[in-house]
Design a protein around this motif. Structure first.
Motif, PDB file in Angstrom:
ATOM      1  N   LEU A  80       0.901  -1.129  -0.016  1.00 39.49           N
ATOM      2  CA  LEU A  80       0.058   0.061   0.012  1.00 39.49           C
ATOM      3  C   LEU A  80       0.915   1.163   0.070  1.00 39.49           C
ATOM      4  O   LEU A  80       2.116   0.970   0.345  1.00 39.49           O
ATOM      5  CB  LEU A  80      -0.873   0.136   1.129  1.00 39.49           C
ATOM      6  CG  LEU A  80      -1.758  -1.124   1.332  1.00 39.49           C
ATOM      7  CD1 LEU A  80      -2.443  -1.069   2.953  1.00 39.49           C
ATOM      8  CD2 LEU A  80      -2.761  -1.156   0.561  1.00 39.49           C
ATOM      9  N   ASP A  83       1.315   6.671   2.900  1.00 33.73           N
ATOM     10  CA  ASP A  83       0.481   7.467   3.685  1.00 33.73           C
ATOM     11  C   ASP A  83      -1.268   6.619   3.813  1.00 33.73           C
ATOM     12  O   ASP A  83      -1.874   7.216   4.537  1.00 33.73           O
ATOM     13  CB  ASP A  83       0.002   8.674   3.065  1.00 33.73           C
ATOM     14  CG  ASP A  83      -0.453   8.594   1.378  1.00 33.73           C
ATOM     15  OD1 ASP A  83      -0.577   7.474   1.000  1.00 33.73           O
ATOM     16  OD2 ASP A  83      -0.809   9.433   1.016  1.00 33.73           O
ATOM     17  N   ALA A  84      -1.025   5.456   3.479  1.00 29.56           N
ATOM     18  CA  ALA A  84      -2.471   4.634   3.634  1.00 29.56           C
ATOM     19  C   ALA A  84      -2.156   3.676   4.878  1.00 29.56           C
ATOM     20  O   ALA A  84      -3.154   2.969   5.201  1.00 29.56           O
ATOM     21  CB  ALA A  84      -2.730   3.963   2.503  1.00 29.56           C
ATOM     22  N   ARG A 140      -1.525  -4.780   4.115  1.00 31.60           N
ATOM     23  CA  ARG A 140      -2.859  -5.112   4.892  1.00 31.60           C
ATOM     24  C   ARG A 140      -2.927  -6.578   4.805  1.00 31.60           C
ATOM     25  O   ARG A 140      -2.854  -7.545   3.970  1.00 31.60           O
ATOM     26  CB  ARG A 140      -4.145  -4.683   4.222  1.00 31.60           C
ATOM     27  CG  ARG A 140      -5.377  -4.411   5.107  1.00 31.60           C
ATOM     28  CD  ARG A 140      -6.052  -3.156   5.136  1.00 31.60           C
ATOM     29  NE  ARG A 140      -5.243  -2.151   5.551  1.00 31.60           N
ATOM     30  CZ  ARG A 140      -5.309  -0.752   5.019  1.00 31.60           C
ATOM     31  NH1 ARG A 140      -6.218  -0.651   4.070  1.00 31.60           N
ATOM     32  NH2 ARG A 140      -4.708   0.237   5.414  1.00 31.60           N
TER      33      ARG A 140
END
Length: 147
Positions: A80, A83-84, A140
Motif C-alpha cells: 500500500l 500514507d495509507a 494489509r
C-alpha cells in the motif's frame, strides 16, 4: 480503525512481553519479528500459509535477497502507499538503503507499532522519524473470517 485492524492490534498487544527468541513464534515463550507476524497469522487464519525455512540472524545482509519483501507480496498482495498505513497493517523495515529489508512490525496507531525487539521482548515503540524513514512496505492482512 476497521474491525479487522482492531482485532490485529489486540492480537499483537497480547504478545507484548514475549521474550525475543531468534526464529521463535510462540506467544509468551519467545519470538522474533517474523515469529510475531507468524503467530498473529495463525491466530487469524488457523495455520501458516507456508513453511518458513531456518534463517540466520544476519540472513538479509548475507544473501542480499529481498526475501521479506517477496514474502510480503506473495502472502499479503501489493504494498500500500505509505500514507495509507492503518492500525493492524504490517510494516516492513530496511535498516540501510543498501541492505535487504529484515524487520517487521504491526502498526498499532498513528504513532506506534508493535514488534519483537532483539535483546528485549515484544514491545510497543513510538513510530519516531528514525523508524518511519526505514519503512519500505506497508501491507494489509487478507480479510480474516470472523469468529
Amino acid at each position: 480503525m476497521t474491525g479487522q485492524g482492531a482485532r490485529i492490534v489486540a492480537l499483537a498487544e497480547s504478545w507484548i512481553g514475549t521474550p525475543y527468541r531468534h526464529q521463535g513464534a510462540t506467544k509468551g515463550v519467545g519470538c522474533d519479528c517474523i515469529g510475531l507476524v507468524r503467530g498473529i497469522w495463525r491466530e487469524l487464519y488457523g495455520n501458516e500459509p507456508e513453511a518458513v525455512p531456518a534463517y540466520a540472524p544476519d540472513w538479509a545482509e548475507r544473501s542480499g535477497e529481498e526475501r521479506l519483501l517477496e514474502a510480503g507480496l506473495r502472502l499479503f498482495g501489493p504494498a500500500l502507499p505509505m500514507d495509507a498505513a492503518a492500525p493492524g497493517d504490517l510494516l516492513l523495515f530496511r535498516w540501510r538503503p543498501d541492505c535487504a529489508a529484515k524487520h517487521a512490525g504491526i502498526q498499532a496507531g498513528p504513532r506506534h507499532f508493535i514488534h519483537a525487539y532483539e535483546q528485549a521482548a515484544v514491545i510497543c515503540s513510538a513510530l519516531v522519524p528514525s523508524w518511519r524513514r526505514r519503512i519500505v512496505a506497508v501491507h494489509r492482512f487478507p480479510v480474516a473470517p470472523v469468529d
